[in-house]
Design a protein around this motif. Structure first.
Motif, PDB file in Angstrom:
ATOM      1  N   UNK A 179     -25.067  -0.842  10.243  1.00 27.20           N
ATOM      2  CA  UNK A 179     -26.182  -1.535   9.611  1.00 27.20           C
ATOM      3  C   UNK A 179     -25.725  -2.524   8.560  1.00 27.20           C
ATOM      4  N   UNK A 180     -24.681  -2.171   7.810  1.00 23.95           N
ATOM      5  CA  UNK A 180     -24.152  -3.077   6.796  1.00 23.95           C
ATOM      6  C   UNK A 180     -23.536  -4.318   7.442  1.00 23.95           C
ATOM      7  N   UNK A 181     -22.858  -4.136   8.569  1.00 28.52           N
ATOM      8  CA  UNK A 181     -22.314  -5.275   9.305  1.00 28.52           C
ATOM      9  C   UNK A 181     -23.450  -6.195   9.746  1.00 28.52           C
ATOM     10  N   UNK A 182     -24.575  -5.581  10.145  1.00 33.96           N
ATOM     11  CA  UNK A 182     -25.731  -6.380  10.535  1.00 33.96           C
ATOM     12  C   UNK A 182     -26.247  -7.236   9.402  1.00 33.96           C
ATOM     13  N   UNK A 183     -26.253  -6.696   8.168  1.00 36.06           N
ATOM     14  CA  UNK A 183     -26.720  -7.498   7.040  1.00 36.06           C
ATOM     15  C   UNK A 183     -25.797  -8.684   6.777  1.00 36.06           C
ATOM     16  N   UNK A 184     -24.496  -8.486   6.987  1.00 42.86           N
ATOM     17  CA  UNK A 184     -23.552  -9.590   6.798  1.00 42.86           C
ATOM     18  C   UNK A 184     -23.800 -10.693   7.826  1.00 42.86           C
ATOM     19  N   UNK A 185     -24.141 -10.305   9.043  1.00 42.58           N
ATOM     20  CA  UNK A 185     -24.444 -11.288  10.077  1.00 42.58           C
ATOM     21  C   UNK A 185     -25.723 -12.044   9.736  1.00 42.58           C
ATOM     22  N   UNK A 186     -26.711 -11.315   9.184  1.00 46.32           N
ATOM     23  CA  UNK A 186     -27.976 -11.949   8.829  1.00 46.32           C
ATOM     24  C   UNK A 186     -27.774 -13.020   7.767  1.00 46.32           C
ATOM     25  N   UNK A 187     -26.997 -12.701   6.762  1.00 46.86           N
ATOM     26  CA  UNK A 187     -26.901 -13.587   5.610  1.00 46.86           C
ATOM     27  C   UNK A 187     -25.783 -14.608   5.722  1.00 46.86           C
ATOM     28  N   UNK A 188     -24.710 -14.242   6.414  1.00 47.32           N
ATOM     29  CA  UNK A 188     -23.538 -15.122   6.504  1.00 47.32           C
ATOM     30  C   UNK A 188     -23.116 -15.568   5.096  1.00 47.32           C
ATOM     31  N   UNK A 189     -22.610 -14.605   4.304  1.00 43.53           N
ATOM     32  CA  UNK A 189     -22.338 -14.895   2.891  1.00 43.53           C
ATOM     33  C   UNK A 189     -21.420 -16.101   2.708  1.00 43.53           C
ATOM     34  N   UNK A 190     -21.764 -16.923   1.759  1.00 47.22           N
ATOM     35  CA  UNK A 190     -20.945 -18.089   1.415  1.00 47.22           C
ATOM     36  C   UNK A 190     -20.222 -17.833   0.106  1.00 47.22           C
ATOM     37  N   UNK A 191     -19.314 -18.716  -0.224  1.00 43.82           N
ATOM     38  CA  UNK A 191     -18.524 -18.537  -1.445  1.00 43.82           C
ATOM     39  C   UNK A 191     -19.416 -18.531  -2.675  1.00 43.82           C
ATOM     40  N   UNK A 192     -20.495 -19.294  -2.630  1.00 53.31           N
ATOM     41  CA  UNK A 192     -21.370 -19.380  -3.793  1.00 53.31           C
ATOM     42  C   UNK A 192     -22.016 -18.036  -4.143  1.00 53.31           C
ATOM     43  N   UNK A 193     -22.196 -17.156  -3.146  1.00 55.67           N
ATOM     44  CA  UNK A 193     -22.821 -15.862  -3.404  1.00 55.67           C
ATOM     45  C   UNK A 193     -21.971 -14.968  -4.290  1.00 55.67           C
ATOM     46  N   UNK A 194     -20.710 -15.244  -4.395  1.00 51.26           N
ATOM     47  CA  UNK A 194     -19.830 -14.365  -5.150  1.00 51.26           C
ATOM     48  C   UNK A 194     -19.664 -14.819  -6.597  1.00 51.26           C
ATOM     49  N   UNK A 195     -20.543 -15.698  -7.066  1.00 51.38           N
ATOM     50  CA  UNK A 195     -20.594 -16.021  -8.482  1.00 51.38           C
ATOM     51  C   UNK A 195     -21.285 -14.900  -9.239  1.00 51.38           C
ATOM     52  N   UNK A 196     -21.565 -15.136 -10.536  1.00 49.83           N
ATOM     53  CA  UNK A 196     -22.138 -14.072 -11.369  1.00 49.83           C
ATOM     54  C   UNK A 196     -23.516 -13.630 -10.903  1.00 49.83           C
ATOM     55  N   UNK A 197     -24.270 -14.547 -10.300  1.00 46.59           N
ATOM     56  CA  UNK A 197     -25.615 -14.175  -9.842  1.00 46.59           C
ATOM     57  C   UNK A 197     -25.541 -13.107  -8.761  1.00 46.59           C
ATOM     58  N   UNK A 234     -31.349 -18.224  11.816  1.00 46.48           N
ATOM     59  CA  UNK A 234     -30.563 -18.748  12.927  1.00 46.48           C
ATOM     60  C   UNK A 234     -30.436 -17.669  14.002  1.00 46.48           C
ATOM     61  N   UNK A 235     -30.007 -18.029  15.220  1.00 47.36           N
ATOM     62  CA  UNK A 235     -29.830 -17.012  16.273  1.00 47.36           C
ATOM     63  C   UNK A 235     -28.918 -15.866  15.850  1.00 47.36           C
ATOM     64  N   UNK A 236     -27.857 -16.167  15.105  1.00 46.60           N
ATOM     65  CA  UNK A 236     -26.954 -15.097  14.674  1.00 46.60           C
ATOM     66  C   UNK A 236     -27.652 -14.130  13.724  1.00 46.60           C
ATOM     67  N   UNK A 237     -28.597 -14.655  12.934  1.00 49.35           N
ATOM     68  CA  UNK A 237     -29.328 -13.770  12.030  1.00 49.35           C
ATOM     69  C   UNK A 237     -30.236 -12.826  12.807  1.00 49.35           C
ATOM     70  N   UNK A 238     -30.801 -13.314  13.891  1.00 47.20           N
ATOM     71  CA  UNK A 238     -31.622 -12.411  14.701  1.00 47.20           C
ATOM     72  C   UNK A 238     -30.762 -11.315  15.324  1.00 47.20           C
ATOM     73  N   UNK A 239     -29.528 -11.645  15.683  1.00 49.07           N
ATOM     74  CA  UNK A 239     -28.605 -10.620  16.191  1.00 49.07           C
ATOM     75  C   UNK A 239     -28.401  -9.550  15.124  1.00 49.07           C
ATOM     76  N   UNK A 240     -28.201 -10.000  13.891  1.00 44.77           N
ATOM     77  CA  UNK A 240     -28.024  -9.054  12.799  1.00 44.77           C
ATOM     78  C   UNK A 240     -29.234  -8.174  12.581  1.00 44.77           C
ATOM     79  N   UNK A 241     -30.416  -8.762  12.714  1.00 43.05           N
ATOM     80  CA  UNK A 241     -31.646  -7.985  12.538  1.00 43.05           C
ATOM     81  C   UNK A 241     -31.723  -6.857  13.564  1.00 43.05           C
ATOM     82  N   UNK A 242     -31.388  -7.164  14.824  1.00 42.24           N
ATOM     83  CA  UNK A 242     -31.438  -6.137  15.860  1.00 42.24           C
ATOM     84  C   UNK A 242     -30.393  -5.042  15.612  1.00 42.24           C
ATOM     85  N   UNK A 243     -29.243  -5.432  15.081  1.00 45.90           N
ATOM     86  CA  UNK A 243     -28.219  -4.438  14.748  1.00 45.90           C
ATOM     87  C   UNK A 243     -28.712  -3.513  13.644  1.00 45.90           C
ATOM     88  N   UNK A 244     -29.348  -4.095  12.639  1.00 47.15           N
ATOM     89  CA  UNK A 244     -29.872  -3.313  11.513  1.00 47.15           C
ATOM     90  C   UNK A 244     -30.921  -2.319  12.001  1.00 47.15           C
TER      91      UNK A 244
END
Length: 313
Positions: free
Chosen positions: A136-154, A275-285
């Motif tokens: 399920x956690x892998x699915x969330x990563x597919x949904x969001x496709x984390x970018x470098x900006x996400x790893x700032x303080x926010x 995006x299509x990859x996010x829908x894949x992640x949703x089904x995995x979750x």
């Protein structure tokens, strides 16, 4: 005659319902913070204040002052304070981050909860449940496709919420044995409001906009602030009830369903089309939660069949 549904299966259904309902809190908080510029700390305080009023009214109408009695006063107040910390962090996060992105960063929480359930609550956690949570956690990563900006303080804010929520849910399992869900939510509301009130005072003194006090300027905003308390109360009543019925580690994968609603709300309210990859992640979750549900039913049926066979032997 059809057998009654087992408590664990009921708990999983209740948990899934709560996870499809609670993302409305985050969406309302994001709208209030971005459209009407209501500070996140004020949003959090309103949510807990309304929650305590609603649950107090129900408890008093059902049992008078005796209805407010709790067996775990300090523990339930601490639950509320922990949720107060997590609430302020997350409402501040969604002010600056897309709703789905903040929700996905938050979803390290089921992994933390599974560890807490094994080492603190001493629950049996098999490799299949751990695998379902990891998938399920892998699915969330597919949904969001984390970018470098996400790893700032926010991005640290949803992680703080995740840690708080894991502790909160573990405590739900512990205290729900003695207290009713309504009593637990009443004192959680008091604890959350008691935490956020000093935060607001400190924010005013320090001049920190996100932690300060601010009134809503739109009529709709006032209605939404009240709705926050109602949604938070009903949603977390469902969560508490789920933890009365099933172990924390069994319920953990179902929390991934929250990302499904976060994506859908992001699409409808904020124009974020997956995006299509996010829908894949949703089904995995969703699949991770469904897998645990089906497996639990089969295990229960197998145990029941074994007991019948021994009884007939």
């Amino acid at each position: 005659m059809q057998e009654k549904m087992q408590p664990h299966a009921k708990g999983m259904i209740v948990m899934a319902s709560a996870m499809l309902f609670l993302p409305l809190l985050d969406a309302i908080g994001k709208w209030l913070a971005t459209v009407d510029s209501v500070p996140p700390a004020t949003i959090s305080f309103s949510r807990f204040f309304v929650q305590s009023l609603l649950t107090a009214a129900i408890l008093l109408s059902l049992g008078g002052w005796k209805g407010l009695r709790t067996h775990n006063l300090k523990g339930n107040l601490f639950r509320g304070a922990i949720m107060g910390v997590g609430s302020v962090c997350f409402f501040a996060a969604v002010k600056y981050m897309p709703l789905a992105d903040a929700t996905a960063v938050f979803f390290v929480e089921p992994l933390l909860l599974t560890l807490l359930s094994a080492f603190v609550l001493k629950e049996q956690v098999g490799w299949r449940r751990l695998t379902a949570v990891a998938v399920g956690f892998i699915g969330t990563l597919i949904v969001v496709q984390p970018s470098f900006e996400l790893f700032g303080w926010v991005s640290l804010l949803p992680l703080g919420t995740a840690a708080c929520m894991a502790i909160y849910l573990a405590m739900n399992r512990k205290y729900s044995i003695a207290d009713s869900p309504l009593v637990m939510q009443f004192y959680a509301g008091i604890g959350g409001a008691a935490f956020t009130a000093p935060v607001i005072i400190a924010g005013e003194i320090a001049g920190h906009a996100d932690l300060a006090f601010g009134l809503a300027t739109m009529p709709l905003s006032w209605a939404l602030l009240a709705a926050l308390g109602l949604i938070g109360t009903l949603g977390h009543l469902l969560v508490v009830q789920a933890f009365r019925l099933a172990p924390a580690s069994m319920l953990a994968p179902f929390q991934y369903l929250e990302i499904v609603m976060a994506v859908l709300i992001g699409l409808l309210a904020f124009g974020e089309f997956p995006t299509p990859s996010k829908w894949v992640g949703i089904f995995i979750i969703a699949g991770s939660g469904i897998y645990v549900f089906i497996r639990e039913r089969r295990v229960k049926e197998g145990v029941a069949d074994e007991k019948r066979a021994k009884a007939l032997a």
